[in-house]
Write a protein that holds these residues in place. Structure first.
Motif, PDB file in Angstrom:
ATOM      1  N   LEU A 236       0.824  -1.210   0.000  1.00  0.00           N
ATOM      2  CA  LEU A 236       0.000   0.000   0.000  1.00  0.00           C
ATOM      3  C   LEU A 236       0.859   1.262   0.000  1.00  0.00           C
ATOM      4  CD1 LEU A 236      -2.839  -0.920   2.563  1.00  0.00           C
ATOM      5  CD2 LEU A 236      -2.989  -0.886   0.067  1.00  0.00           C
ATOM      6  N   LYS A 237       2.022   1.166   0.592  1.00  0.00           N
ATOM      7  CA  LYS A 237       2.897   2.343   0.690  1.00  0.00           C
ATOM      8  C   LYS A 237       3.492   2.739  -0.667  1.00  0.00           C
ATOM      9  CE  LYS A 237       4.219   1.521   5.523  1.00  0.00           C
ATOM     10  NZ  LYS A 237       3.450   0.263   5.684  1.00  0.00           N
ATOM     11  N   SER A 238       3.356   1.897  -1.680  1.00  0.00           N
ATOM     12  CA  SER A 238       3.866   2.269  -3.005  1.00  0.00           C
ATOM     13  C   SER A 238       3.160   3.508  -3.535  1.00  0.00           C
ATOM     14  CB  SER A 238       3.709   1.110  -3.988  1.00  0.00           C
ATOM     15  OG  SER A 238       2.334   0.817  -4.217  1.00  0.00           O
ATOM     16  N   ALA A 239       1.965   3.810  -3.002  1.00  0.00           N
ATOM     17  CA  ALA A 239       1.250   5.020  -3.427  1.00  0.00           C
ATOM     18  C   ALA A 239       2.017   6.280  -3.088  1.00  0.00           C
ATOM     19  CB  ALA A 239      -0.135   5.058  -2.783  1.00  0.00           C
ATOM     20  N   SER A 240       2.897   6.206  -2.111  1.00  0.00           N
ATOM     21  CA  SER A 240       3.638   7.402  -1.681  1.00  0.00           C
ATOM     22  C   SER A 240       4.846   7.687  -2.572  1.00  0.00           C
ATOM     23  CB  SER A 240       4.089   7.239  -0.227  1.00  0.00           C
ATOM     24  OG  SER A 240       5.002   6.166  -0.106  1.00  0.00           O
TER      25      SER A 240
END
Length: 575
Positions: A236-240
Motif C-alpha cells: 500500500l505504501k507504493s502510493a507514496s
C-alpha cells in the motif's frame, strides 16, 4: 529488399468490465457486460475484420471473459431447460408476461431501459426518443401510472437493446434492420428475436478475436483476473512514491498481497487459455498500475511486455536525473527496462490517447483522424534518429464510443483506413515489435510506482472513502487468512472463497468512491462492493461486521464522460 523505415504505431484497446454478478444468487445486478458485447466488442472486431492490413493489441480482463461465458450458459439453460436468466433486463426481454403497469417493478424496469446516452442513442431514434418522453411524463404523473399500456414497456425493452446494438450489427443484421423498420408494436416473438441476436453476438466474441489473432491482425493480451491494482496489493505504501504525503488507510499493508497478486495472474492465465487457446505474451496490468516490485512478478509469470501511462515514465526519468543517472534521452516513445529486469515496458502517449477519449467525439471523422495522424507524423519526425521509436495509443475499447456518432463507426473506419497504408507510420503489435531488431529498450534504474491516470494511485487510494474501503478489505482478508489456516474449509470451499476474495480486490470499487463521482453510479458500485464483501464473509463462515451494511460513499460530482473515463494528465482533458 529495402528495410521498413516507417515508425511503429501500436493501438492497444483494453476491454474490461468488473464482476456484476452476485455470487450468492447468480443474479447480474447490472447489464453492462452483455450490452458492451453487442455494442463495442462486436464493433471493434468488425472494424478490424473490415481492414485486413490493420493491426492492434486487444487486452481482455479475464473476469469479463468469464461473465460472457456465464451469460451464454444462462441463455442456453433458459432455452433448453426453462431455467431463469439471472439478468433482470434480459429476463424481462424474454418474459411471457411483463410486470403490472404502474407497479414499482414496472417503473424500475422502465428506468433501467433508459440507461443509455441521451444524445447519441436515445435521441437518435425517434421511436426511442418518444418512449423516453412518455417515461418522463409517467414519472411526473404518478396518478395516471396505472393506465400505462403494457405495450409501452414491450416497445421500450426492444428499443433499449436496438439502441445499444453495435453500428456494424445495425447496418448488416437483417433481424435488427427489420425490427428498426417496424418501429413499434413489438411482440414477444420480436423480443425473442432480439435475444437470438444477443446470444449470437456473445457467442461470437471468442471465435472472432481468436481468428483475428490467428491471422496476425491482433495480439491478444490480458489483465490480472479481477483487475486489481497490483502494486497496492504488494505494498500500500507504493502510493507514496508519486505522492509522498498521501494519506493511507489505517491498515498499513494488505496482508498476503504478494500471494494474492500471483493468484490473479495465474487465475487470469487459466481463463485466457480456456477462452483463446493460448497463453498471452503481454499484460496490461490493471489501469497500467506498475511498480518496480511488480515487474519481476510479471516476468516470472511468463509475460514479455507490460505498459503504463507517460506520467509514470516522466516520474521515472526525473528520478534517474536526480540520482545522476542517464534518463534515456527524454523521449517516451520507445521501450524501456528497469533495474535490469528483462520485462519490456511501453508507455502510453496520454495526449494522443486522450484526444480519442475526450476531444474527437464532436469532430468530423476525417478531421479527427487527420489531426491524430498529424500528431503521430510529428512524433515520428522528432524521433527520426531513434531506431527504437514506437508510438503507443492505449485506451479502453468500450466507453469512448457512446459519445461518438454511430458508436465511433466513421472514426474507427477512417483511422484504420489511413493507418493501414500510411507511408511513414506502421501499425503493429507489441509482440511483433519485440521480435524486431529495432526493439532495443532503454535502461533506467527504477520505475516510480504509478498508473496511467496522473502517474499516481490517487484514483484508488488516499481519499477517505477509498481508504475506508481498503480498511474493510484488509479486515476481511485477516479473517479470511485465519479461516484458510484453521482447517474448517475443504478444498472446494477454499477455492470458492479465494475467487470471492479476488472479486473484492478489483479496482473498480475504489475507482468510484469519492465525492467527485456521480451519486447514482457511486450508489451502484458501493452497494455491489459491500455485497461482494458480505459474500466473502459467508464463504468463510464468519459473520460480516455491522459496518458492511452502512454506505461507504455518496458521490455527487459531475465528471466528464460520467466518470467512466479519466484523462491521463490532471491538468486537462486531451492534448
Amino acid at each position: 529488399m529495402a528495410s521498413d523505415h516507417r515508425t511503429p504505431v501500436v493501438l492497444c484497446w483494453h476491454m474490461h468490465q468488473p464482476d456484476y454478478q452476485d455470487q450468492s444468487t447468480g443474479e447480474f445486478l447490472f447489464p453492462w457486460v452483455y450490452l458492451h458485447c453487442i455494442k463495442d466488442y462486436a464493433d471493434m472486431a468488425a472494424h478490424l475484420e473490415a481492414h485486413p492490413d490493420a493491426r492492434a493489441v486487444v487486452n481482455f480482463a479475464p473476469v469479463l471473459l468469464e461473465q460472457i461465458e456465464e451469460y451464454l450458459v444462462q441463455i442456453e439453460c433458459w432455452r433448453h431447460k426453462g431455467t431463469g436468466i439471472g439478468d433482470p433486463v434480459l429476463a424481462a426481454l424474454v418474459s411471457e408476461s411483463l410486470l403490472e403497469p404502474g407497479s414499482p417493478g414496472f417503473l424500475d424496469l422502465m428506468d433501467k431501459c433508459l440507461r443509455a446516452n441521451a444524445d447519441r442513442i436515445i435521441k437518435r431514434f425517434p421511436p426511442y426518443r418518444r418512449l423516453s418522453e412518455l417515461a418522463g411524463f409517467y414519472r411526473a404523473r404518478p396518478d395516471i401510472q396505472r393506465y400505462i399500456s403494457a405495450q409501452f414497456l414491450e416497445d421500450l425493452l426492444v428499443w433499449y437493446h436496438l439502441g445499444w446494438m453495435g453500428e456494424t450489427v445495425r447496418r448488416s443484421h437483417p433481424v435488427i434492420r427489420s425490427l428498426q423498420e417496424k418501429g413499434h408494436q413489438y411482440s414477444r416473438e420480436d423480443r425473442l428475436a432480439v435475444l437470438d441476436v444477443i446470444a449470437e453476438l456473445l457467442a461470437g466474441i471468442g471465435p472472432r478475436y481468436r481468428h483475428l489473432e490467428q491471422n496476425g491482425q491482433v495480439e491478444l493480451a490480458m489483465s490480472p483476473w479481477a483487475h486489481p491494482i497490483m502494486p497496492l496489493l504488494l505494498d500500500l505504501k507504493s502510493a507514496s512514491e508519486a505522492i509522498p504525503d498521501i494519506r493511507l488507510p489505517e491498515h498499513g499493508h494488505y496482508p498476503g498481497g504478494d500471494q494474492r497478486a500471483g493468484w490473479h495472474l495465474e487465475e487470469g492465465k487459466k481463463v485466457f487459455q480456456r477462452f483463446f487457446g493460448k497463453q498471452p505474451t503481454g499484460c496490461w496490468a490493471s489501469e497500467g498500475a506498475l511498480s518496480q516490485s511488480l515487474l519481476p512478478l510479471l516476468n516470472d509469470h511468463g509475460f514479455r511486455w507490460t505498459a503504463s501511462g507517460d506520467s509514470v515514465i516522466h516520474n521515472s526519468m526525473k528520478l534517474a536525473r536526480n540520482k545522476g543517472a542517464d534518463d534515456g534521452g527524454g523521449s517516451i516513445h520507445r521501450p524501456f527496462r528497469f533495474a535490469e529486469q528483462p520485462l519490456t515496458v511501453f508507455f502510453r502517449d496520454d495526449g494522443l490517447s486522450d484526444l480519442i477519449g475526450f476531444t474527437y467525439a464532436d469532430w468530423h471523422a476525417r478531421d479527427a483522424v487527420g489531426d491524430l495522424v498529424h500528431h503521430m507524423e510529428n512524433i515520428a519526425k522528432d524521433n527520426h534518429n531513434n531506431a527504437n521509436a514506437v508510438i503507443s495509443v492505449i485506451l479502453d475499447g468500450e466507453n469512448a464510443w457512446e459519445y461518438y456518432p454511430e458508436n465511433g463507426y466513421y472514426f474507427l473506419d477512417e483511422l484504420y483506413r489511413v493507418l493501414e497504408n500510411h507511408p511513414d507510420l506502421k501499425l503493429t503489435t507489441y509482440r511483433d515489435y519485440l521480435d524486431t531488431p529495432d526493439c532495443q529498450p532503454e535502461g533506467l534504474p527504477h520505475l516510480v510506482a504509478g498508473s496511467w491516470i496522473y502517474g499516481t494511485f490517487s484514483t484508488w487510494i488516499g481519499d477517505p472513502d477509498k481508504n475506508r474501503a481498503w480498511d474493510l478489505l484488509c479486515e476481511a482478508k485477516q479473517h479470511y487468512d485465519k479461516v484458510m489456516d484453521n482447517g474448517s474449509l475443504n478444498a472446494e470451499q477454499k477455492a470458492a472463497a479465494a475467487r470471492q476474495l479476488g472479486l473484492c480486490e478489483g479496482s473498480d470499487w475504489f475507482w468510484w468512491f469519492g465525492d467527485y463521482n456521480p451519486a447514482a453510479v457511486v450508489k451502484d458500485f458501493e452497494h455491489l462492493y459491500r455485497r461482494h464483501l458480505v459474500n466473502l464473509y459467508d464463504a468463510i463462515g464468519y459473520p460480516a461486521p455491522p459496518s458492511l451494511f452502512q454506505p461507504l460513499s455518496q458521490g455527487g460530482g459531475e465528471p466528464a464522460r460520467g466518470g467512466a473515463m479519466r484523462p491521463g494528465h490532471e491538468s486537462g482533458e486531451g492534448a
